[in-house]
Structures are given as C-alpha cells and as structure tokens.
Write a protein that holds these residues in place. Structure first.
Motif, PDB file in Angstrom:
ATOM      1  N   ALA A 281      11.394  11.480  -7.161  1.00 16.10           N
ATOM      2  CA  ALA A 281      10.952  12.458  -6.171  1.00 16.10           C
ATOM      3  C   ALA A 281       9.879  13.369  -6.776  1.00 16.10           C
ATOM      4  CB  ALA A 281      12.138  13.286  -5.687  1.00 16.10           C
ATOM      5  N   LYS A 282      10.129  13.883  -7.979  1.00 15.36           N
ATOM      6  CA  LYS A 282       9.190  14.801  -8.618  1.00 15.36           C
ATOM      7  C   LYS A 282       7.880  14.100  -8.969  1.00 15.36           C
ATOM      8  CE  LYS A 282       7.498  17.642 -12.003  1.00 15.36           C
ATOM      9  NZ  LYS A 282       6.383  17.362 -12.927  1.00 15.36           N
ATOM     10  N   LEU A 283       7.954  12.927  -9.593  1.00 14.93           N
ATOM     11  CA  LEU A 283       6.735  12.223  -9.998  1.00 14.93           C
ATOM     12  C   LEU A 283       5.959  11.694  -8.789  1.00 14.93           C
ATOM     13  CD1 LEU A 283       7.870  10.290 -13.205  1.00 14.93           C
ATOM     14  CD2 LEU A 283       6.795  12.548 -13.005  1.00 14.93           C
ATOM     15  N   GLY A 284       6.672  11.356  -7.712  1.00 16.08           N
ATOM     16  CA  GLY A 284       5.991  10.947  -6.489  1.00 16.08           C
ATOM     17  C   GLY A 284       5.170  12.076  -5.907  1.00 16.08           C
ATOM     18  N   VAL A 285       5.708  13.304  -5.955  1.00 22.08           N
ATOM     19  CA  VAL A 285       4.952  14.480  -5.512  1.00 22.08           C
ATOM     20  C   VAL A 285       3.744  14.704  -6.426  1.00 22.08           C
ATOM     21  CG1 VAL A 285       5.036  16.991  -5.215  1.00 22.08           C
ATOM     22  CG2 VAL A 285       6.919  15.566  -4.387  1.00 22.08           C
ATOM     23  N   ASP A 286       3.913  14.444  -7.719  1.00 26.45           N
ATOM     24  CA  ASP A 286       2.786  14.574  -8.655  1.00 26.45           C
ATOM     25  C   ASP A 286       1.678  13.568  -8.325  1.00 26.45           C
ATOM     26  OD1 ASP A 286       4.157  16.551  -9.943  1.00 26.45           O
ATOM     27  OD2 ASP A 286       4.791  15.322 -11.651  1.00 26.45           O
ATOM     28  N   VAL A 287       2.041  12.391  -7.874  1.00 30.68           N
ATOM     29  CA  VAL A 287       1.026  11.409  -7.444  1.00 30.68           C
ATOM     30  C   VAL A 287       0.250  11.977  -6.259  1.00 30.68           C
ATOM     31  CG1 VAL A 287       0.663   9.123  -6.407  1.00 30.68           C
ATOM     32  CG2 VAL A 287       2.291   9.400  -8.282  1.00 30.68           C
ATOM     33  N   GLY A 288       0.951  12.636  -5.354  1.00 32.46           N
ATOM     34  CA  GLY A 288       0.306  13.227  -4.187  1.00 32.46           C
ATOM     35  C   GLY A 288       0.394  12.322  -2.971  1.00 32.46           C
ATOM     36  N   LEU A 289       0.208  12.942  -1.803  1.00 29.57           N
ATOM     37  CA  LEU A 289       0.356  12.197  -0.547  1.00 29.57           C
ATOM     38  C   LEU A 289      -0.645  11.062  -0.439  1.00 29.57           C
ATOM     39  CD1 LEU A 289       1.667  11.838   2.225  1.00 29.57           C
ATOM     40  CD2 LEU A 289       0.051  13.535   3.127  1.00 29.57           C
ATOM     41  N   SER A 290      -1.918  11.328  -0.696  1.00 25.50           N
ATOM     42  CA  SER A 290      -2.940  10.277  -0.516  1.00 25.50           C
ATOM     43  C   SER A 290      -2.696   9.111  -1.458  1.00 25.50           C
ATOM     44  CB  SER A 290      -4.339  10.849  -0.726  1.00 25.50           C
ATOM     45  OG  SER A 290      -4.490  11.361  -2.052  1.00 25.50           O
ATOM     46  N   GLY A 291      -2.292   9.411  -2.697  1.00 23.27           N
ATOM     47  CA  GLY A 291      -2.016   8.344  -3.657  1.00 23.27           C
ATOM     48  C   GLY A 291      -0.821   7.513  -3.268  1.00 23.27           C
ATOM     49  N   MET A 292       0.237   8.161  -2.777  1.00 18.86           N
ATOM     50  CA  MET A 292       1.430   7.425  -2.378  1.00 18.86           C
ATOM     51  C   MET A 292       1.195   6.624  -1.096  1.00 18.86           C
ATOM     52  SD  MET A 292       3.812   7.389  -4.545  1.00 18.86           S
ATOM     53  CE  MET A 292       4.850   6.471  -3.393  1.00 18.86           C
ATOM     54  N   VAL A 293       0.420   7.182  -0.149  1.00 22.89           N
ATOM     55  CA  VAL A 293       0.093   6.431   1.068  1.00 22.89           C
ATOM     56  C   VAL A 293      -0.695   5.170   0.712  1.00 22.89           C
ATOM     57  CG1 VAL A 293      -1.294   6.456   3.178  1.00 22.89           C
ATOM     58  CG2 VAL A 293       0.178   8.393   2.651  1.00 22.89           C
ATOM     59  N   LYS A 294      -1.676   5.321  -0.154  1.00 23.54           N
ATOM     60  CA  LYS A 294      -2.476   4.158  -0.561  1.00 23.54           C
ATOM     61  C   LYS A 294      -1.611   3.100  -1.234  1.00 23.54           C
ATOM     62  CE  LYS A 294      -6.704   2.889  -3.049  1.00 23.54           C
ATOM     63  NZ  LYS A 294      -6.137   1.738  -3.780  1.00 23.54           N
ATOM     64  N   THR A 295      -0.711   3.535  -2.117  1.00 26.73           N
ATOM     65  CA  THR A 295       0.174   2.588  -2.801  1.00 26.73           C
ATOM     66  C   THR A 295       1.081   1.876  -1.805  1.00 26.73           C
ATOM     67  OG1 THR A 295       0.178   3.888  -4.848  1.00 26.73           O
ATOM     68  CG2 THR A 295       1.996   2.342  -4.524  1.00 26.73           C
ATOM     69  N   ALA A 296       1.716   2.628  -0.898  1.00 23.91           N
ATOM     70  CA  ALA A 296       2.613   2.019   0.086  1.00 23.91           C
ATOM     71  C   ALA A 296       1.869   1.022   0.966  1.00 23.91           C
ATOM     72  CB  ALA A 296       3.263   3.111   0.947  1.00 23.91           C
ATOM     73  N   GLU A 297       0.660   1.393   1.382  1.00 24.27           N
ATOM     74  CA  GLU A 297      -0.111   0.484   2.243  1.00 24.27           C
ATOM     75  C   GLU A 297      -0.602  -0.731   1.478  1.00 24.27           C
ATOM     76  OE1 GLU A 297      -2.999   2.928   4.280  1.00 24.27           O
ATOM     77  OE2 GLU A 297      -1.464   3.686   5.684  1.00 24.27           O
ATOM     78  N   ASN A 298      -0.801  -0.607   0.163  1.00 24.17           N
ATOM     79  CA  ASN A 298      -1.128  -1.780  -0.647  1.00 24.17           C
ATOM     80  C   ASN A 298       0.004  -2.807  -0.628  1.00 24.17           C
ATOM     81  OD1 ASN A 298      -3.628  -0.807  -1.382  1.00 24.17           O
ATOM     82  ND2 ASN A 298      -2.975  -0.056  -3.392  1.00 24.17           N
ATOM     83  N   PHE A 299       1.226  -2.339  -0.455  1.00 25.37           N
ATOM     84  CA  PHE A 299       2.381  -3.239  -0.381  1.00 25.37           C
ATOM     85  C   PHE A 299       2.583  -3.790   1.043  1.00 25.37           C
ATOM     86  CE2 PHE A 299       3.524  -1.298  -4.407  1.00 25.37           C
ATOM     87  CZ  PHE A 299       4.196  -2.309  -5.079  1.00 25.37           C
ATOM     88  N   GLY A 300       1.904  -3.210   2.028  1.00 25.54           N
ATOM     89  CA  GLY A 300       2.033  -3.705   3.399  1.00 25.54           C
ATOM     90  C   GLY A 300       2.628  -2.731   4.383  1.00 25.54           C
ATOM     91  N   PHE A 301       3.033  -1.539   3.923  1.00 23.68           N
ATOM     92  CA  PHE A 301       3.558  -0.531   4.844  1.00 23.68           C
ATOM     93  C   PHE A 301       2.459  -0.095   5.814  1.00 23.68           C
ATOM     94  CE2 PHE A 301       6.808  -0.527   1.698  1.00 23.68           C
ATOM     95  CZ  PHE A 301       7.953  -0.024   2.307  1.00 23.68           C
ATOM     96  N   ASN A 302       2.861   0.234   7.040  1.00 19.22           N
ATOM     97  CA  ASN A 302       1.974   0.690   8.118  1.00 19.22           C
ATOM     98  C   ASN A 302       1.062  -0.404   8.671  1.00 19.22           C
ATOM     99  OD1 ASN A 302       3.083   3.243   7.677  1.00 19.22           O
ATOM    100  ND2 ASN A 302       1.387   3.928   6.376  1.00 19.22           N
ATOM    101  N   ASP A 303       1.284  -1.646   8.290  1.00 19.30           N
ATOM    102  CA  ASP A 303       0.478  -2.762   8.813  1.00 19.30           C
ATOM    103  C   ASP A 303       1.131  -3.304  10.081  1.00 19.30           C
ATOM    104  OD1 ASP A 303      -1.019  -4.984   9.378  1.00 19.30           O
ATOM    105  OD2 ASP A 303      -0.942  -5.827   7.363  1.00 19.30           O
ATOM    106  N   THR A 304       0.474  -3.111  11.223  1.00 25.44           N
ATOM    107  CA  THR A 304       1.025  -3.552  12.510  1.00 25.44           C
ATOM    108  C   THR A 304       0.635  -4.976  12.863  1.00 25.44           C
ATOM    109  OG1 THR A 304      -0.895  -2.650  13.691  1.00 25.44           O
ATOM    110  CG2 THR A 304       1.012  -1.184  13.405  1.00 25.44           C
ATOM    111  N   GLY A 305      -0.122  -5.648  12.011  1.00 21.17           N
ATOM    112  CA  GLY A 305      -0.659  -6.953  12.385  1.00 21.17           C
ATOM    113  C   GLY A 305      -0.051  -8.150  11.688  1.00 21.17           C
TER     114      GLY A 305
END
Length: 486
Positions: A281-305
């Motif tokens: 939780a702490k280190l994820g906050v250190d990464v920051g929202l934009s960094g974590m969103v980019k990482t999650a989407e690299n794995f396929g999160f938020n992909d509707t297609g």
C-alpha cells in the motif's frame, strides 16, 4: 381498330415492365429486409434443416445434433454439457446463441461464405453449406481437473499457455447443461426459467464475465509498478515502510494479517512471501496514481475490447482517486476488480518475461470435410513490464510456493510460482472472503512455462477462518498445473 390494338398492347407492355421492375425490387433490393423479417420463418427453418457443425476439444466433439422430426429439424446436443458450458455456450432454437456458439455461428450453422469452395457461390445460389467445425484450444484433462477441483463451489478457473495465449481451461461453477434449453418445447422453457431464477447463477460465466476484488494477487501488478518505476530496485533490500501504515489524508491504520512486526521495513521479497499489506500500500502510493494506472493497463486492466472470441468483461483499476483509495487499490481492494482470465494473464506475464500474448479460445475453424477455413495465430498483446522486473517477480512468486503462503501448490520436478489472495467481500467485509490463487508452472528441464492459472473460490458455506488462497484455491491450481505438466 388496329390503332386500339396497338394502344392495348402498349399498355400491356407497360404493365409487364412494371411487374418485372416490382419483381426485381422484391427479389433484389428488398431481399435482405424480407429475409430478416421476424414473420419470415424460411431462414429459421433452413437454418435447422441440417445438423449444426461441432465444437472440438482435443480433436473430439463435445457437441452434436439430433433429428427431432419437427419443422425445426435438428436440435443441438452437448456431451458433458456442464463441464464445457463456459466454453461452448448454448445454441437454442428459442433463446439464441452465446460464447463460441455465438462467435462462430456462421461457421457452425453453415451460413459463412468462407465455407464455400468457390467465391460468391453462396450469394449467387443462396445455398447453405454444411455446418463447419470449430477446434477449441481447451485441453480436456486440464478442464476436468479444474471442474472437479471446484467441486460445485461458486468459483472459476482460467488457464493460459503463456507463450501463445492459448486458453487451456475455462471453468465456471456451478454450471448447467446447455442441452436443456436447445429446443422449443415446454421443457426447454421451464429449464430456461429455472436457470435464470437460480440464485447461484449457473449461466453466469464467472471466468470471463464476473469481476472480483483480486485481493493480494494484485500485489503482483503493484510489485511490477514498484520495480519498473524505480521505487525499489533490489527485492532483498529493506523498504521504508511502517507497520501499521496510516492511509494518506486519514487516521485509518492499515494492518497486516500477521500479528508479527516483521512487515515493518520488510524487504520486497519478504513482504511478497507473507503478503504484507502495509508494504505494498505504501510503496504503491510512492509510485503514484499515474504510474500505477499505466502499470495496471499494461497488464490489460481497463481494456474493454478483449475478445477470445467472445467478449470479456473489462477488469478495473480506477484512473481517478485519492491517495488513501490508491493505497487500498494497490492491495487489490477499493474499486479494483478483475476477471479470473485477467489474473491468469497477470501470472502469464511473469512467466513469459513480461510479455502477454493475446488470449484466444479458438484454434481453428474447418469445413465439414476437414479443410481449414481459418486459424488463430499467436499475437502479442501487451508488454506488461520489463524483462528485468519479470525476472525479479519470478523469484518472488517462486518464494511464495517454496517458503511463503502458497506451499500447497508445490509440484515435484517443476518450478512453480504463485501468489495467494484473500479478497474482502460484503458490507463492512462481513461476507465470506473470496479465495484467490494465481500461479505458473514450468518443467525443471524446460525453457518455456507450461501454463499460467488463476483460481477464485467464493463459497458462502465455508467458515470465514477457513477461506484462504493458499488453503482453498492453491490445491485446485496445483491439479490444473499437474495436468498441464503431464
């Protein structure tokens, strides 16, 4: 007199031309709308006037057709219907089609123009070819291992071949027999009503359509974000992380399941082994929202297609949230949600050096004589993380199985990596948690991983204290991995 005859003949000619023009309008310009008119049963009768093509598993048919001697002549049948329902879907004369039965309906029903050996022959003759067959990527022994492992509990299993994206098992329980709703008789109607009113939702494909909080299995994604963004570079070095951790902007203190204080400033490797919430939780906050969103989407999160070829529900990682919610999201809680297929893709990314291959359920389609119509080739989907990060995550996931919370998944003669998860559920977390386990397996003498697996169990009858990814889900994943290795 002749003048009147000429006039009559001319008038008749005009009427004849008008008749021909109207016939042309009906047969050419209005043909599609008339064909598709709900009152026109010709197409429906023609559609069921021949056996439907089959869906294959390991080269053997898991579907069939039976002659009803009714106006809609051939009705769909299923071999081991509940086992393969999340793969085949249903083909009903009353309720339509789903899953492969829907996505490959043109091939199976014989209406796809690709089934013809001559170009445009179907369009010119308006003929219907014999139904073609669809070969799935499913492996029967893995499918059975997953189905028997769940044992009727609410849950799902998805298994992928990491280097190709071929889906090797796709199970959702409790399941149903698609053959019960194939026809138009009263028994089909009663079965449809019963299935749709069942509170256990047997017709819900939990493997690709149900979203669950992934719990601690999401820490694989968070760890990738931490390493890729340089928040931590050495998984064996101490982290600057308190225990408990006060969520940013709040007075709420996040704790760990373990009563020990060893999560304080723990190394990333140790925190992953025992699943320290505070560290991620702490280190994820250190990464920051934009960094974590980019990482999650690299794995396929938020992909509707994503289509396999049926549509897959998009897994979610919020793109706008406060840091306290980001902290919760980084441990797989708050609004973070995922399908079992998505989490199998997460495990596959680690096993395949960070590269995710596009998941697919159909290997190829064929004509009734066996000739190939189309093949699904291997296709890159996303580079989820760097190769270096994937290598470090392999070390971490393998430590979970050898020394951490996932020892129930260990297999002799194979390298197994895993991550357990226990996702909270219900108002104020009052419900029975969901038990997760994601993993991969590779033979010790092989250079490529054999399989990546995700298991989720949502058994409302279980005692809360007995539900855990390592205890409930890991043995199921192990059985599927053993089937893949053998």
């Amino acid at each position: 007199m002749i003048r009147y005859i000429r006039r009559a003949a001319g008038f008749c000619l005009i009427l004849l031309v008008a008749l021909l023009l109207n016939a042309t309008r009906v047969q050419v310009f209005d043909a599609d709308s008339l064909d598709n008119n709900s009152a026109n049963r010709r197409q429906t009768i023609a559609r069921y006037d021949q056996p439907r093509g089959d869906i294959l598993v390991d080269g053997k048919t898991v579907t069939g057709s039976r002659n009803t001697n009714e106006q809609l002549k051939y009705e769909r049948t299923y071999t081991e219907g509940p086992l393969y329902a999340p793969v085949t879907g249903y083909a009903s004369q009353t309720y339509g089609t789903t899953l492969i039965e829907n996505a490959e309906d043109g091939i199976l029903s014989g209406t796809d123009s690709m089934l013809s050996t001559l170009p445009l022959i179907n369009e010119l003759t308006r003929a219907q070819q014999p139904g073609g067959d669809v070969a799935s990527t499913i492996q029967a022994d893995m499918q059975k291992a997953a189905y028997e492992g769940l044992g009727g509990k609410k849950g799902a299993v998805a298994a992928i071949e990491p280097t190709t994206g071929r889906i090797l098992a796709l199970v959702s329980t409790p399941s149903y027999d698609p053959g019960r709703i194939s026809g138009t008789d009263t028994s089909s109607t009663r079965a449809w009503t019963s299935l749709n009113s069942d509170t256990n939702q047997p017709m819900l494909n939990r493997a690709i359509r149900q979203l669950y909080p992934p719990g601690s299995t999401f820490k694989v994604v968070t760890a990738a974000g931490i390493l890729d963004n340089g928040v931590a570079t050495d998984i064996n070095s101490a982290t600057d992380t308190p225990n408990p951790y006060t969520l940013p902007g709040t007075t709420f203190q996040l704790t760990n399941e373990s009563s020990s204080d060893q999560c304080k400033n723990a190394t990333l490797l140790y925190a992953f082994e025992v699943s320290c919430n505070t560290v991620f939780a702490k280190l994820g906050v250190d990464v920051g929202l934009s960094g974590m969103v980019k990482t999650a989407e690299n794995f396929g999160f938020n992909d509707t297609g994503v289509k396999i070829p049926s549509g897959v529900s998009a897994s979610n990682f919020d793109t706008k949230m406060s840091n306290d919610h980001l902290a919760q999201s980084c441990i797989g809680q708050y609004n973070t949600s995922a399908t079992p297929l998505q989490m199998a893709m997460v495990a596959a990314a680690v096993a395949n050096d960070g590269q995710i291959m596009y998941p697919h359920l159909v290997d190829k389609t064929m004509r009734s004589n066996g000739g190939t119509v189309s093949e699904t080739g291997t296709k890159d989907y996303r580079q989820a993380m760097t190769v270096t990060t994937a290598t470090q995550l392999k070390t971490m996931m393998e430590a979970v199985v050898t020394d951490g919370t996932g020892t129930n998944a260990a297999i002799g003669g194979a390298t197994v990596g895993g991550k357990t998860g226990t996702a909270q559920n219900g108002i104020d977390n009052s419900g029975t948690p969901y038990a997760w386990f994601i993993s991969y397996a590779q033979k010790s003498d092989s250079n490529t991983p054999a399989v990546a697996v995700a298991v989720v169990v949502e058994d409302a009858s279980a005692n809360r204290s007995d539900v855990s990814g390592g205890g409930n889900a890991a043995p199921i994943a192990k059985a599927v991995m053993e089937a893949a290795l053998n």
